[in-house]
Design a protein around this motif. Structure first.
Motif, PDB file in Angstrom:
ATOM      1  N   PRO A 284      10.545   1.262   1.972  1.00 49.40           N
ATOM      2  CA  PRO A 284       9.127   1.407   1.601  1.00 49.40           C
ATOM      3  C   PRO A 284       8.804   2.859   1.253  1.00 49.40           C
ATOM      4  CG  PRO A 284       9.334   1.291   3.983  1.00 49.40           C
ATOM      5  CD  PRO A 284      10.727   1.142   3.426  1.00 49.40           C
ATOM      6  N   VAL A 285       9.426   3.325   0.188  1.00 43.46           N
ATOM      7  CA  VAL A 285       9.376   4.733  -0.178  1.00 43.46           C
ATOM      8  C   VAL A 285       7.953   5.244  -0.445  1.00 43.46           C
ATOM      9  CG1 VAL A 285      10.167   6.417  -1.894  1.00 43.46           C
ATOM     10  CG2 VAL A 285      11.752   4.709  -0.993  1.00 43.46           C
ATOM     11  N   PRO A 286       7.035   4.426  -0.977  1.00 47.59           N
ATOM     12  CA  PRO A 286       5.676   4.953  -1.169  1.00 47.59           C
ATOM     13  C   PRO A 286       5.052   5.525   0.100  1.00 47.59           C
ATOM     14  CG  PRO A 286       5.921   2.917  -2.378  1.00 47.59           C
ATOM     15  CD  PRO A 286       7.169   3.076  -1.561  1.00 47.59           C
ATOM     16  N   ILE A 287       5.422   4.989   1.252  1.00 45.02           N
ATOM     17  CA  ILE A 287       4.903   5.519   2.513  1.00 45.02           C
ATOM     18  C   ILE A 287       5.371   6.958   2.710  1.00 45.02           C
ATOM     19  CG2 ILE A 287       4.910   5.274   5.022  1.00 45.02           C
ATOM     20  CD1 ILE A 287       5.168   2.258   4.619  1.00 45.02           C
ATOM     21  N   GLU A 288       6.631   7.217   2.365  1.00 45.61           N
ATOM     22  CA  GLU A 288       7.137   8.585   2.485  1.00 45.61           C
ATOM     23  C   GLU A 288       6.419   9.527   1.528  1.00 45.61           C
ATOM     24  OE1 GLU A 288      11.498   8.771   2.416  1.00 45.61           O
ATOM     25  OE2 GLU A 288      11.484   6.609   2.801  1.00 45.61           O
ATOM     26  N   HIS A 289       6.142   9.041   0.317  1.00 50.50           N
ATOM     27  CA  HIS A 289       5.421   9.881  -0.637  1.00 50.50           C
ATOM     28  C   HIS A 289       4.000  10.147  -0.147  1.00 50.50           C
ATOM     29  CE1 HIS A 289       8.415  10.181  -3.817  1.00 50.50           C
ATOM     30  NE2 HIS A 289       8.700   8.890  -3.621  1.00 50.50           N
ATOM     31  N   LEU A 290       3.381   9.144   0.436  1.00 56.12           N
ATOM     32  CA  LEU A 290       2.059   9.356   1.020  1.00 56.12           C
ATOM     33  C   LEU A 290       2.106  10.415   2.111  1.00 56.12           C
ATOM     34  CD1 LEU A 290       0.646   5.725   1.361  1.00 56.12           C
ATOM     35  CD2 LEU A 290      -0.355   7.577   0.008  1.00 56.12           C
ATOM     36  N   ARG A 291       3.139  10.361   2.923  1.00 56.02           N
ATOM     37  CA  ARG A 291       3.234  11.302   4.049  1.00 56.02           C
ATOM     38  C   ARG A 291       3.424  12.726   3.551  1.00 56.02           C
ATOM     39  NH1 ARG A 291       7.343   9.316   8.271  1.00 56.02           N
ATOM     40  NH2 ARG A 291       8.827   9.883   6.631  1.00 56.02           N
ATOM     41  N   ARG A 336      -3.838  11.905  -5.569  1.00 53.61           N
ATOM     42  CA  ARG A 336      -2.687  10.993  -5.606  1.00 53.61           C
ATOM     43  C   ARG A 336      -2.563  10.226  -4.298  1.00 53.61           C
ATOM     44  NH1 ARG A 336       2.156  14.821  -7.083  1.00 53.61           N
ATOM     45  NH2 ARG A 336       3.338  12.851  -6.992  1.00 53.61           N
ATOM     46  N   VAL A 337      -2.799  10.898  -3.186  1.00 56.82           N
ATOM     47  CA  VAL A 337      -2.752  10.216  -1.887  1.00 56.82           C
ATOM     48  C   VAL A 337      -3.796   9.109  -1.824  1.00 56.82           C
ATOM     49  CG1 VAL A 337      -3.153  10.475   0.598  1.00 56.82           C
ATOM     50  CG2 VAL A 337      -1.820  12.197  -0.632  1.00 56.82           C
ATOM     51  N   LEU A 338      -5.024   9.437  -2.168  1.00 59.16           N
ATOM     52  CA  LEU A 338      -6.112   8.464  -2.050  1.00 59.16           C
ATOM     53  C   LEU A 338      -5.896   7.275  -2.975  1.00 59.16           C
ATOM     54  CD1 LEU A 338      -9.043  11.007  -1.833  1.00 59.16           C
ATOM     55  CD2 LEU A 338      -8.216   9.559   0.020  1.00 59.16           C
ATOM     56  N   SER A 339      -5.412   7.544  -4.185  1.00 59.65           N
ATOM     57  CA  SER A 339      -5.159   6.462  -5.131  1.00 59.65           C
ATOM     58  C   SER A 339      -4.050   5.541  -4.637  1.00 59.65           C
ATOM     59  CB  SER A 339      -4.791   7.051  -6.496  1.00 59.65           C
ATOM     60  OG  SER A 339      -4.544   6.040  -7.436  1.00 59.65           O
ATOM     61  N   LEU A 340      -2.959   6.123  -4.170  1.00 57.85           N
ATOM     62  CA  LEU A 340      -1.834   5.318  -3.694  1.00 57.85           C
ATOM     63  C   LEU A 340      -2.181   4.572  -2.413  1.00 57.85           C
ATOM     64  CD1 LEU A 340       1.073   4.381  -3.944  1.00 57.85           C
ATOM     65  CD2 LEU A 340       1.822   6.548  -2.918  1.00 57.85           C
ATOM     66  N   MET A 341      -2.893   5.233  -1.519  1.00 64.30           N
ATOM     67  CA  MET A 341      -3.291   4.595  -0.264  1.00 64.30           C
ATOM     68  C   MET A 341      -4.210   3.403  -0.532  1.00 64.30           C
ATOM     69  SD  MET A 341      -2.813   5.539   3.069  1.00 64.30           S
ATOM     70  CE  MET A 341      -3.499   5.327   4.710  1.00 64.30           C
ATOM     71  N   THR A 342      -5.119   3.555  -1.493  1.00 66.19           N
ATOM     72  CA  THR A 342      -6.052   2.486  -1.819  1.00 66.19           C
ATOM     73  C   THR A 342      -5.320   1.277  -2.385  1.00 66.19           C
ATOM     74  OG1 THR A 342      -7.801   4.104  -2.248  1.00 66.19           O
ATOM     75  CG2 THR A 342      -8.122   1.917  -3.161  1.00 66.19           C
ATOM     76  N   ALA A 343      -4.206   1.519  -3.076  1.00 66.94           N
ATOM     77  CA  ALA A 343      -3.417   0.414  -3.623  1.00 66.94           C
ATOM     78  C   ALA A 343      -2.455  -0.174  -2.592  1.00 66.94           C
ATOM     79  CB  ALA A 343      -2.630   0.898  -4.839  1.00 66.94           C
TER      80      ALA A 343
END
Length: 494
Positions: A284-291, A336-343
């Protein structure tokens, strides 16, 4: 000694002045046009400039704005900065009158007004995303109101709750962060124009008029503070930092919950990458990018705030163009964080099988058993806790789920109290069920449906209230743009 050097030194030009010139082109040129218009309108309305001179300057400004190709403009060193380049353009058209626009102002008050106007827009865009995320999480919490999860403390399974209850805790923090961001935006809402260098002016200027034409709530009162008080910068980035620091904690839980050994959170295939060598892996790589993007944003906010540390309380470059522009990267990564987190987060789901396995293995409903013994057996909580503790140790040792441990419970109750329990096997099973645990926690703030529904309604009201404040500010700015355009055009028609 005779100094024959000429400004600017080539190295200073290339390392400082040219990059700042490019920064003005990218971030401040349009704002400078608005300031020039507002200031000119005020100078004419107060009689500091005549209608005729005001018309000539307005025509020249319009011509410069219409005929300047910013992208093609490069720094030559002929003029110190973009401000002086514009003034030179005015003088080339109007002669000495071109310098009259700068009556009763300084680059100091202009700069801080530009910085505030730019940050005002960036903070407004950020607020939109924060509120979008808040609504997305509130909708998700409502949809997951009854979805059981294992709540962890100290990294260990603790008690059952619901995904909606967990998300509502994150929503509360996000709403607090939005409130702090709104308060920080108030710090951007007072105009420095009219402070001039640092002490205002001997001319009869109307500071309120300029502030109105630029969409501010009013002028910032103390002229020295207009230039020296950079709390509008430190306050904004401090408030902004907390958004991403707090989201980072939720993101860390997402990483933990989605780990194979826990498996409580399921990340959909569209948000999962595979290994180049291990085909069985779901990363779940998007989680790492969010972090890491959250941490980068926090660091960028700290960079701006820390740059102000131990600086003098006066006009200084430490708070101006170079630092202001460096700080804008925090808005970029934060967006970028807010956009990805919202998705991502609303697309995730809870794995009920893994929740049940952990619930059974870790006896996480045992607190409700103790509470039940207090209510139905008349025990003190400490005595009930001892019975529950003995029961949980017994069922864990035998590998049973707590709901299957009635015999172990009966033995523990006898050993601790010296009498047999009045609790039936069915009552024991009910008391140790996670659904019962959640349903009985119906106090305000609890995970029970009635409590959670009430909380989510409040969160929606709070979100709407913050949005109303935000929209009021935006409406004022839009109205100011219309009023300034009309006032400037009236100068052209004089």
């Amino acid at each position: 000694m005779t100094d024959t050097s000429k400004f600017p030194d080539p190295v200073y030009r290339d390392t400082v002045l040219a990059p700042l010139f490019e920064g003005v082109k990218a971030h401040y040129a349009a704002g400078m046009d608005r300031i020039n218009q507002a200031h000119l309108v005020m100078l004419v309305e107060t009689g500091i400039l005549s209608d005729k001179d005001g018309q000539k300057i307005a025509e020249a400004l319009s011509h410069i704005q219409t005929n300047t190709n910013l992208a093609a403009l490069s720094y030559t060193g002929e003029h110190e900065d973009y401000f002086f380049w514009v003034e030179a353009q005015l003088k080339s058209r109007l002669g000495d009158l071109g310098g009259a626009l700068h009556t009763a102002r300084s680059r100091n008050d202009m700069d801080h007004t530009l910085f505030k106007m730019t940050l005002r827009q960036k903070a407004s865009d950020l607020m939109v995303q924060v509120l979008d995320l808040t609504r997305a999480l509130t909708d998700k919490a409502q949809a997951e109101r009854d979805t059981l999860i294992v709540a962890y403390t100290h990294g260990q399974p603790a008690q059952p709750s619901t995904f909606g209850h967990y998300l509502s805790a994150a929503i509360e923090v996000l709403l607090n962060d939005a409130t702090r961001l709104e308060a920080a935006m108030d710090g951007l809402d007072h105009c420095p124009m009219g402070a001039a260098a640092i002490t205002t002016s001997g001319f009869p200027i109307d500071r309120t008029r300029v502030a109105d034409l630029l969409g501010f709530a009013g002028p910032k009162l103390n002229a020295y503070g207009c230039i020296a008080s950079v709390d509008y910068v430190t306050g904004l980035y401090s408030g902004m930092k907390l958004i991403f620091l707090h989201l980072g904690r939720v993101i860390q839980d997402m990483a933990f919950w989605s780990a194979f050994e826990v498996g409580q959170l399921y990340v959909p295939n569209a948000m999962v990458q595979v290994s180049s060598i291990m085909p069985q892996k779901r990363n779940p790589v998007p989680i790492e990018h969010l972090r890491h993007l959250s941490s980068v944003t926090v660091g960028r906010c700290d960079m701006v705030v820390n740059t102000m540390h131990n600086t003098p309380f006066t006009d200084m470059n430490d708070s101006e163009g170079e630092v202001q522009q460096a700080g804008y990267a925090a808005f970029d990564s934060g967006a970028r964080v807010l956009s990805l987190m919202t998705a991502l987060l609303p697309a995730c789901s809870i794995n009920p099988d893994r929740v049940k396995i952990t619930t059974d293995a870790a006896c996480i409903t045992i607190t409700e058993l103790a509470d039940t013994l207090v209510r139905q057996e008349g025990l003190s909580f400490r005595a009930a806790h001892d019975v529950a503790s003995r029961t949980s140790r017994a069922v864990i040792e035998t590998g049973l789920a707590l709901g299957q441990g009635y015999a172990a419970f009966a033995g523990a109750f006898q050993a601790e109290t010296g009498r047999q329990t009045n609790l039936s096997a069915a009552e024991f099973s009910d008391a140790t069920a996670p659904e019962t645990f959640v349903a009985r926690r119906d106090r305000p703030g609890g995970p029970a449906p009635t409590a959670l529904d009430a909380a989510l309604k409040q969160y929606r009201r709070d979100t709407d209230a913050i949005q109303t404040q935000y929209r009021t500010r935006i409406s004022r700015i839009q109205a100011a743009d219309t009023a300034r355009d009309a006032a400037f055009k009236s100068l052209l028609e004089t």
